[in-house]
Motif scaffolding. Structure first.
Motif, mmCIF file in Angstrom:
data_model
loop_
_atom_site.group_PDB
_atom_site.id
_atom_site.type_symbol
_atom_site.label_atom_id
_atom_site.label_comp_id
_atom_site.label_asym_id
_atom_site.label_seq_id
_atom_site.Cartn_x
_atom_site.Cartn_y
_atom_site.Cartn_z
ATOM 1 N N ARG A 96 14.119 2.868 5.692
ATOM 2 C CA ARG A 96 14.579 1.515 5.352
ATOM 3 C C ARG A 96 13.595 0.914 4.350
ATOM 4 N NH1 ARG A 96 17.447 -1.496 10.377
ATOM 5 N NH2 ARG A 96 18.684 0.284 11.109
ATOM 6 N N ASP A 97 14.114 0.491 3.201
ATOM 7 C CA ASP A 97 13.225 0.073 2.112
ATOM 8 C C ASP A 97 13.477 -1.365 1.675
ATOM 9 O OD1 ASP A 97 11.925 0.006 -0.679
ATOM 10 O OD2 ASP A 97 11.447 2.013 0.030
ATOM 11 N N ASN A 98 12.414 -2.172 1.749
ATOM 12 C CA ASN A 98 12.452 -3.525 1.193
ATOM 13 C C ASN A 98 11.415 -3.650 0.085
ATOM 14 O OD1 ASN A 98 13.322 -6.241 1.022
ATOM 15 N ND2 ASN A 98 11.538 -6.903 2.192
ATOM 16 N N ASN A 99 11.051 -2.528 -0.500
ATOM 17 C CA ASN A 99 10.028 -2.532 -1.537
ATOM 18 C C ASN A 99 10.609 -1.917 -2.803
ATOM 19 O OD1 ASN A 99 7.492 -2.314 -2.958
ATOM 20 N ND2 ASN A 99 6.458 -2.387 -0.995
ATOM 21 N N SER A 100 9.828 -1.141 -3.500
ATOM 22 C CA SER A 100 10.242 -0.598 -4.798
ATOM 23 C C SER A 100 10.617 0.873 -4.716
ATOM 24 C CB SER A 100 9.110 -0.784 -5.812
ATOM 25 O OG SER A 100 7.909 -0.200 -5.338
ATOM 26 N N GLY A 101 11.159 1.300 -3.584
ATOM 27 C CA GLY A 101 11.590 2.681 -3.428
ATOM 28 C C GLY A 101 10.578 3.523 -2.688
ATOM 29 N N CYS A 102 10.998 4.714 -2.305
ATOM 30 C CA CYS A 102 10.174 5.574 -1.446
ATOM 31 C C CYS A 102 9.316 6.553 -2.226
ATOM 32 C CB CYS A 102 11.063 6.325 -0.467
ATOM 33 S SG CYS A 102 12.152 7.557 -1.257
ATOM 34 N N LYS A 103 9.344 6.483 -3.575
ATOM 35 C CA LYS A 103 8.517 7.349 -4.426
ATOM 36 C C LYS A 103 8.786 8.825 -4.161
ATOM 37 C CE LYS A 103 6.866 3.376 -5.519
ATOM 38 N NZ LYS A 103 7.515 2.651 -6.618
ATOM 39 N N GLY A 104 10.040 9.146 -3.878
ATOM 40 C CA GLY A 104 10.443 10.530 -3.668
ATOM 41 C C GLY A 104 10.319 11.023 -2.249
ATOM 42 N N PRO A 157 21.519 -7.408 -0.811
ATOM 43 C CA PRO A 157 20.724 -8.504 -0.233
ATOM 44 C C PRO A 157 21.509 -9.308 0.804
ATOM 45 C CG PRO A 157 21.370 -9.009 -2.498
ATOM 46 C CD PRO A 157 21.731 -7.591 -2.260
ATOM 47 N N ASP A 158 20.852 -9.589 1.909
ATOM 48 C CA ASP A 158 21.429 -10.384 2.985
ATOM 49 C C ASP A 158 21.065 -11.851 2.743
ATOM 50 O OD1 ASP A 158 21.901 -11.752 5.395
ATOM 51 O OD2 ASP A 158 21.562 -9.954 6.587
ATOM 52 N N PRO A 159 22.048 -12.730 2.588
ATOM 53 C CA PRO A 159 21.732 -14.132 2.291
ATOM 54 C C PRO A 159 20.879 -14.809 3.350
ATOM 55 C CG PRO A 159 24.059 -13.853 2.866
ATOM 56 C CD PRO A 159 23.493 -12.489 2.672
ATOM 57 N N GLN A 160 20.860 -14.271 4.573
ATOM 58 C CA GLN A 160 20.045 -14.877 5.626
ATOM 59 C C GLN A 160 18.551 -14.658 5.373
ATOM 60 O OE1 GLN A 160 20.999 -13.500 9.581
ATOM 61 N NE2 GLN A 160 19.265 -14.567 10.533
ATOM 62 N N TYR A 161 18.228 -13.524 4.752
ATOM 63 C CA TYR A 161 16.816 -13.169 4.556
ATOM 64 C C TYR A 161 16.402 -13.085 3.091
ATOM 65 C CZ TYR A 161 17.301 -11.703 9.440
ATOM 66 O OH TYR A 161 17.554 -11.667 10.796
ATOM 67 N N CYS A 162 17.355 -13.179 2.182
ATOM 68 C CA CYS A 162 17.054 -12.944 0.769
ATOM 69 C C CYS A 162 17.364 -14.173 -0.072
ATOM 70 C CB CYS A 162 17.866 -11.759 0.235
ATOM 71 S SG CYS A 162 17.692 -10.241 1.192
ATOM 72 N N ARG A 163 16.544 -14.371 -1.083
ATOM 73 C CA ARG A 163 16.833 -15.391 -2.087
ATOM 74 C C ARG A 163 16.408 -14.843 -3.437
ATOM 75 N NH1 ARG A 163 12.344 -19.820 -0.028
ATOM 76 N NH2 ARG A 163 10.473 -18.722 -0.755
ATOM 77 N N ASP A 164 17.264 -15.049 -4.424
ATOM 78 C CA ASP A 164 17.065 -14.478 -5.751
ATOM 79 C C ASP A 164 16.894 -12.960 -5.600
ATOM 80 O OD1 ASP A 164 17.193 -17.028 -6.828
ATOM 81 O OD2 ASP A 164 15.049 -17.371 -6.551
ATOM 82 N N SER A 165 15.786 -12.405 -6.109
ATOM 83 C CA SER A 165 15.578 -10.962 -6.043
ATOM 84 C C SER A 165 14.586 -10.572 -4.956
ATOM 85 C CB SER A 165 15.052 -10.445 -7.399
ATOM 86 O OG SER A 165 13.844 -11.098 -7.741
ATOM 87 N N ASN A 166 14.287 -11.509 -4.056
ATOM 88 C CA ASN A 166 13.278 -11.270 -3.042
ATOM 89 C C ASN A 166 13.874 -11.343 -1.644
ATOM 90 O OD1 ASN A 166 10.402 -11.150 -2.030
ATOM 91 N ND2 ASN A 166 11.022 -13.134 -1.202
ATOM 92 N N CYS A 167 13.591 -10.332 -0.825
ATOM 93 C CA CYS A 167 14.018 -10.335 0.577
ATOM 94 C C CYS A 167 12.787 -10.303 1.472
ATOM 95 C CB CYS A 167 14.898 -9.121 0.891
ATOM 96 S SG CYS A 167 16.486 -9.083 0.032
ATOM 97 N N PHE A 168 12.801 -11.109 2.521
ATOM 98 C CA PHE A 168 11.722 -11.067 3.503
ATOM 99 C C PHE A 168 11.880 -9.796 4.348
ATOM 100 C CE2 PHE A 168 12.583 -15.758 3.047
ATOM 101 C CZ PHE A 168 11.524 -15.983 2.163
#
Length: 565
Positions: free
Chosen positions: A340-348, A362-373
């Motif tokens: 499960r990735d909330n960062n910039s990918g798993c680097k392979g 993005p889930d509107p409950q946890y995300c705004r713009d391009s950022n998700c908690f």
């Protein structure tokens, strides 16, 4: 008849500018162009290079002055020669244009954040995503990019060079290169003792020479990548997987949480004075490892290294994708594995397992713009746990404390330390504001980890479970003028290399493996590193393979006889 003559009216400003633009910028030769461009780079784009060089080598004496002058000549010649070696005027102009843009952004990030343009930084540039780019953008960056990048990149094409035969151009270039290198080398020999000290004791300074450091680092990175990919098929170093435990009535669940940019210095569990771990501090069954070193100072290095069987001393990121990794071994052992990735990918790392990228949906409950908690990765977790019927590993790749926009990494209700820096221009915030914002990210990570442990406890009647958390690397918060991370490992401050790590075990898992938690807490006081992760996860899963090293399994020595050993 008398004719009266009137002076011609002056051209409007726009017309004069257009005429000037059409006339171009006269330049006597390719050599003058290359050395002129190189001089501009040294004079306007290398503030950080001269600051560090002066701090390392300057002292009030004639010898020091001579050394700094020879260093200027050397840098001037190296960057000019880089342009003169290109095969045509068009290629030289194109390269100069691109390098002006790179130099503009490089100058900004080196001056404002203390960045070093080595291969690791270039890998970060290539592997960054939209969210990370957005977090770094601000008005100052854009203005810097336009005035010092785009404008000179366009002006390069207005330089008017004399019409000469290609052979004549090459002869002029060759003569200039020989003479210039001769002068530069003579200066180096005349200051050989100073250069020996400079190159041996102050290696990171060379990675701030702008833009040549970016070019050389990127070329080395791309060349290394090509060599690695051409080396053959996927290699499986682990061999046969051995199950050491007898089948259990309850499935085993491992949560592997890869933190982002969390430094050990700011973890309450490790002795930090602030309450940055108020929830974890009250959870039983948790062991904190107080002296843990990372494999690298950037995500692109540390994440592949973390899941590799190789120790840091032998690990080469360019070759990482040639080998099967820890997740492949877990799949081979029969575990269900999910990334499960909330960062910039798993680097392979997750190339051959099921993966979910929360930035793509993005889930509107946890995300705004391009950022998700990071809590976005937990929404469906209770239901997922209730449905588990076989041994399972879930990896959570957090956004954690990723800078420079620390205040974007946690919901407003978690801003317990105030005032917090609310900008990605860290140089415009006080040290206290930066630390407050960063500590808020650690407190939010504390909440996310505690929430995961509570979810595992709620299903303890049907699952045995382990949670292992470790950050990929640390972070500099302005100490000695250094911000963020990514410095060469040998020269990086401890803040970028020392990371938090903890292990939580359920009561069912303790009984299942006959684990002595008091022993584990004693072991946790010893120095450890990312090298232990691969073997500890295998040990926690009660598995062995051909590369497993019991000495690097953090929990192996704390099982009573009769357990899974």
């Amino acid at each position: 008849m008398h004719t009266e003559h009137f002076p011609a009216s002056p051209l409007p400003l726009y017309a004069r500018l257009r005429e000037r633009w059409g006339a171009g910028i006269p330049c006597s030769s390719d050599v003058a162009f290359a050395f002129g461009v190189s001089f501009i780079w040294l004079a306007l784009y290398n503030v950080r290079f001269w600051e560090l060089s002066g701090a390392a080598m300057w002292h009030p004496s004639a010898g020091s002055l001579f050394f700094m002058a020879s260093l200027f000549v050397l840098a001037w010649v190296v960057q000019a020669v880089l342009l003169l070696l290109l095969p045509s005027r068009w290629v030289m102009r194109a390269a100069a244009s691109l390098m002006f843009v790179g130099a503009a952004f490089g100058a900004y990030f080196m001056s404002q954040y203390g960045a070093i343009m080595n291969q690791e930084m270039m890998r970060n540039v290539l592997e960054t995503d939209h969210a990370e780019v957005t977090a770094l953008l601000n008005a100052d960056v854009v203005l810097h990019g336009v005035l010092l990048g785009l404008v000179p990149a366009l002006l390069v094409w207005r330089v008017r060079l004399p019409e000469t035969r290609w052979r004549t151009q090459m002869m002029q270039r060759a003569l200039a290169i020989v003479v210039a290198l001769g002068v530069a080398v003579a200066g180096m020999f005349a200051n050989s003792a100073d250069y020996a000290t400079f190159f041996r004791e102050h290696k990171p300074v060379r990675y701030t020479l702008n833009p040549v450091a970016q070019v050389i680092s990127m070329a080395g990175l791309l060349a290394g990548g090509r060599d690695a990919h051409a080396s053959g098929p996927l290699i499986d170093p682990a061999g046969k997987i051995e199950h050491l435990a007898t089948p259990s009535a309850k499935p085993l669940v491992l949560f592997l949480v890869v933190g982002e940019t969390a430094r050990a210095e700011n973890f309450q569990l490790g002795g930090y004075a602030r309450e940055t771990n108020p929830e974890l501090a009250h959870i039983s069954g948790l062991t904190y490892f107080s002296s843990t070193s990372s494999c690298g100072t950037s995500t692109a290095i540390s994440v592949p290294c973390l899941f590799s069987h190789l120790p840091r001393a032998e690990f080469k990121v360019a070759e990482a994708d040639r080998y099967k990794n820890l997740l492949d071994s877990l799949v081979q052992a029969g575990f269900d594995v999910q990334w499960r990735d909330n960062n910039s990918g798993c680097k392979g790392v997750c190339a051959r397992v099921t993966s979910i990228d929360y930035n793509e949906q993005p889930d509107p409950q946890y995300c705004r713009d391009s950022n998700c908690f990071d809590a976005v990765m937990l929404g469906d977790l209770p239901e997922t746990l209730r449905k588990i019927e076989r041994d399972t590993v879930i990896v959570f790749h957090q956004k954690g404390s990723h800078g420079p926009f620390y205040s974007e990494r946690y919901p407003p209700q978690f801003e317990r330390f105030q005032p917090a820096c609310r900008s990605n221009k860290l140089q415009h915030c006080s040290q206290r504001e930066i630390t407050n914002a960063y500590d808020n990210t650690i407190a939010y990570t504390d909440h996310v980890l505690a929430s995961q442990i509570r979810m595992l406890r709620e299903v303890s009647s049907q699952l045995d479970s382990v949670l292992i958390y470790v950050s990929d690397h640390g972070e500099s918060l302005g100490e000695n003028g250094i911000y963020l991370h990514g410095m060469p490992y040998a020269f990086a401050p401890a803040a970028q290399r020392q990371v938090p790590m903890l292990v939580w075990t359920s009561e069912g898992y303790v009984r299942r493996t006959q684990l002595r938690t008091d022993c584990l807490r004693t072991e946790a006081k010893l120095p450890v590193s990312h090298d232990f992760f691969y073997h500890t996860v295998l040990g926690a899963a009660q598995l062995r393979n051909q590369v497993y090293d019991r000495q690097l399994d953090l929990i192996a020595g704390c099982r009573r006889s009769g357990g899974s050993e």
